[in-house]
Design a protein around this motif. Structure first.
Motif, PDB file in Angstrom:
ATOM      1  N   LYS A   1       8.586  19.125  35.330  1.00  0.00           N
ATOM      2  CA  LYS A   1       8.049  17.847  34.830  1.00  0.00           C
ATOM      3  C   LYS A   1       8.361  17.689  33.341  1.00  0.00           C
ATOM      4  CE  LYS A   1       4.460  15.370  36.123  1.00  0.00           C
ATOM      5  NZ  LYS A   1       5.035  14.415  37.038  1.00  0.00           N
ATOM      6  N   ARG A   2       8.249  18.806  32.605  1.00  0.00           N
ATOM      7  CA  ARG A   2       8.553  18.777  31.164  1.00  0.00           C
ATOM      8  C   ARG A   2      10.043  18.434  30.943  1.00  0.00           C
ATOM      9  NH1 ARG A   2       4.951  22.246  27.872  1.00  0.00           N
ATOM     10  NH2 ARG A   2       2.875  21.749  28.602  1.00  0.00           N
TER      11      ARG A   2
ATOM     12  N   TYR B   1       2.268  14.464  17.941  1.00  0.00           N
ATOM     13  CA  TYR B   1       3.475  15.054  17.352  1.00  0.00           C
ATOM     14  C   TYR B   1       3.619  14.515  15.937  1.00  0.00           C
ATOM     15  CZ  TYR B   1       8.332  16.171  16.456  1.00  0.00           C
ATOM     16  OH  TYR B   1       9.477  16.649  15.885  1.00  0.00           O
TER      17      TYR B   1
ATOM     18  N   GLU C   1       0.926  21.896  22.540  1.00  0.00           N
ATOM     19  CA  GLU C   1       1.079  21.179  23.812  1.00  0.00           C
ATOM     20  C   GLU C   1       0.145  21.710  24.898  1.00  0.00           C
ATOM     21  OE1 GLU C   1       5.537  21.315  23.407  1.00  0.00           O
ATOM     22  OE2 GLU C   1       5.335  19.605  24.748  1.00  0.00           O
TER      23      GLU C   1
ATOM     24  N   LYS D   1      13.901  20.324  13.162  1.00  0.00           N
ATOM     25  CA  LYS D   1      14.965  20.061  12.184  1.00  0.00           C
ATOM     26  C   LYS D   1      15.494  21.404  11.715  1.00  0.00           C
ATOM     27  CE  LYS D   1      12.430  16.114  10.544  1.00  0.00           C
ATOM     28  NZ  LYS D   1      11.321  15.809   9.646  1.00  0.00           N
TER      29      LYS D   1
ATOM     30  N   PHE E   1       8.579  24.756  28.655  1.00  0.00           N
ATOM     31  CA  PHE E   1       9.474  23.923  27.857  1.00  0.00           C
ATOM     32  C   PHE E   1       8.630  22.945  27.060  1.00  0.00           C
ATOM     33  CE2 PHE E   1      12.492  24.973  31.372  1.00  0.00           C
ATOM     34  CZ  PHE E   1      13.430  25.630  30.579  1.00  0.00           C
ATOM     35  N   SER E   2       9.110  22.566  25.900  1.00  0.00           N
ATOM     36  CA  SER E   2       8.395  21.603  25.066  1.00  0.00           C
ATOM     37  C   SER E   2       9.026  20.223  25.235  1.00  0.00           C
ATOM     38  CB  SER E   2       8.480  22.030  23.600  1.00  0.00           C
ATOM     39  OG  SER E   2       8.026  20.991  22.778  1.00  0.00           O
ATOM     40  N   THR E   3       8.190  19.205  25.244  1.00  0.00           N
ATOM     41  CA  THR E   3       8.730  17.840  25.374  1.00  0.00           C
ATOM     42  C   THR E   3       8.974  17.227  23.991  1.00  0.00           C
ATOM     43  OG1 THR E   3       6.486  17.007  25.497  1.00  0.00           O
ATOM     44  CG2 THR E   3       7.604  17.414  27.587  1.00  0.00           C
ATOM     45  N   ARG E   4       8.761  18.023  22.953  1.00  0.00           N
ATOM     46  CA  ARG E   4       8.898  17.497  21.589  1.00  0.00           C
ATOM     47  C   ARG E   4      10.332  17.570  21.084  1.00  0.00           C
ATOM     48  NH1 ARG E   4       3.095  19.781  19.716  1.00  0.00           N
ATOM     49  NH2 ARG E   4       2.004  18.004  20.564  1.00  0.00           N
ATOM     50  N   PRO E   5      10.670  16.725  20.126  1.00  0.00           N
ATOM     51  CA  PRO E   5      12.044  16.740  19.600  1.00  0.00           C
ATOM     52  C   PRO E   5      12.418  18.130  19.091  1.00  0.00           C
ATOM     53  CG  PRO E   5      10.810  14.889  18.713  1.00  0.00           C
ATOM     54  CD  PRO E   5       9.834  15.723  19.465  1.00  0.00           C
ATOM     55  N   LEU E   6      13.702  18.427  19.109  1.00  0.00           N
ATOM     56  CA  LEU E   6      14.168  19.716  18.605  1.00  0.00           C
ATOM     57  C   LEU E   6      13.832  19.822  17.126  1.00  0.00           C
ATOM     58  CD1 LEU E   6      17.702  19.841  20.269  1.00  0.00           C
ATOM     59  CD2 LEU E   6      15.633  20.973  21.039  1.00  0.00           C
TER      60      LEU E   6
END
Lengths: 261, 152
Positions: free
Chosen positions: B62-63, A213, A200, B107, B100-105
């Motif tokens: 913002k994230r 992603y 990111e 798996k 912080f990451s905006t990507r899905p948690l």
């Protein structure tokens, strides 16, 4: 002496073998050994002799490549190429190899700095391969695509991309160097296009997240492989052009050093 | 650095490497930060997984806004997000910073191996391309697959 980086050598080798291929040489030897030739055979003999004796001409791309290497050497500077794509490639290299391992059930690791194959160094070429399988005499070059869109999704598309980018010659150069260094018959290579998340921190506020992603895609769809084989003709091509390139480099150095004398 | 009063990149260091961590937002509050520049009013975020609070900046807010789809921080409380370390430009040059990451948690489960691919995995072990240990560590094997792999 000119020393080429494997990752940049393609413009030199793209033009095929200068002079005769091993097959053409065998044909010519056969024709020269005959006492009587038909008109057609005589024409073929003359054509092959002309090809054999012609001065090999470097392509403009090859000349530019050689001149850039000599410029850096003679004028003593280094010019590092950087792009967001290469930045990502470096950042995700370990992850890309792990993904390759999951898809193809292998246990490869990125070569550590103290591995004997981490830096291939011969008098005429050098380079850093990503993965060397010394047991199977095989070299892997990992390419992490920048986005889902630029990832070649089929072998056919990947093959085209490999040829256009000269990655086939990069892998062949590694194999050629390994032959020189070990005396073993290295022939097998692969260019592996892998699809890994773009870190990111490399993305700007306006980059589309879905392009970068990849974890939502099944592992098996995140690798496209192109096989590369080092043939006898490739070895002849590399060795012939390296000789021609060195002669051109000597001439170019002389021009630079004597231009005002 | 881990004894610093506020949460920093060093708190995500594991064996010399930064490891992203799934964290839970416990509280968002305003307080005074005492630093090199003197006293400053700042917004802090307390995460369930850490004792110390994190100083929140505009980029991280913002994230959070992007990830949770809301600018109301009350909506973030009790929810999970990935916290990582990124290289950012600052007046001190490029530094490691919490982001912080905006990507899905991620798996929680490892991938499984479909039956048609499992034969290839066994062949790879037989050919010496990989090991049973590597397969067990990388994949979520069924009990039958596990037994077959360990019997090799």
């Amino acid at each position: 002496m000119l020393k080429l980086r494997a990752s940049k050598c393609a413009p030199l080798f793209n033009s095929g073998i200068p002079g005769l291929t091993p097959n053409q040489q065998a044909t010519l030897d056969g024709l020269l050994a005959k006492i009587k030739l038909t008109d057609l055979q005589a024409a073929k003999r003359d054509e092959l002799i002309a090809k054999r004796d012609a001065n090999p001409e470097l392509s403009q791309g090859a000349k530019t490549l050689i001149e850039e290497i000599i410029d850096e050497k003679v004028y003593q500077y280094k010019d590092h190429f950087w792009s967001k794509e290469t930045d990502k490639g470096i950042n995700v290299e370990d992850e890309a190899i792990e993904l390759y391992n999951r898809v193809f059930f292998t246990s490869y690791n990125k070569l550590s700095d103290n591995s004997e194959y981490a830096y291939l160094n011969t008098p005429l070429m050098h380079g850093h391969p990503d993965v060397v399988d010394a047991e199977r005499l095989k070299v892997l070059d990992i390419k992490s695509s920048y986005t889902k869109k630029t990832f070649p999704k089929t072998e056919e598309k990947a093959s085209k991309k490999v040829k256009e980018s000269g990655y086939d010659w990069q892998v062949k150069a590694y194999l050629w160097m390994l032959r020189q260094m070990t005396g073993l018959d290295w022939r097998d290579g692969e260019v592996a296009y892998m699809l890994c998340n773009t870190p990111e921190e490399l993305l700007g506020e306006w980059d589309e997240p879905s392009l970068h992603y990849m974890d939502d895609i099944d592992d098996n769809m995140r690798a496209t492989i192109v096989k590369v084989t080092l043939t006898d003709d490739d070895i002849a091509t590399i060795e012939s052009w390296l000789k021609v390139a060195n002669e051109y480099a000597d001439k170019y150095i002389s021009i630079l050093k004597t231009k005002n004398s | 650095m881990k004894d610093n009063k506020y949460l920093g990149s060093w708190d995500l260091e594991v064996n010399g490497k930064y490891e992203p961590k799934v964290v839970t937002i416990e509280k968002v509050y305003q307080d005074v930060m005492v630093g090199e520049m003197g006293k400053e009013d700042k917004v802090f975020i307390k995460l369930k997984e850490f004792q110390k609070s994190m100083v929140a900046n505009r980029t991280n807010f913002k994230r959070l806004e992007t990830f949770f789809g809301s600018f109301d921080f009350n909506e973030y409380i009790g929810k999970e997000i990935v916290l990582g370390v990124e290289k950012v430009k600052s007046p001190q040059g490029v530094v490691d910073a919490l982001r912080f990451s905006t990507r899905p948690l991620p798996k929680k489960e490892k991938p499984s191996i479909a039956p048609d691919r499992f034969a290839k995995a066994l062949q790879a072990i037989a050919d010496g391309k990989t090991t049973a240990e590597k397969l067990i560590s990388d994949f979520n094997l069924t009990p039958e697959q596990h037994a077959e792999v360990t019997s090799k």
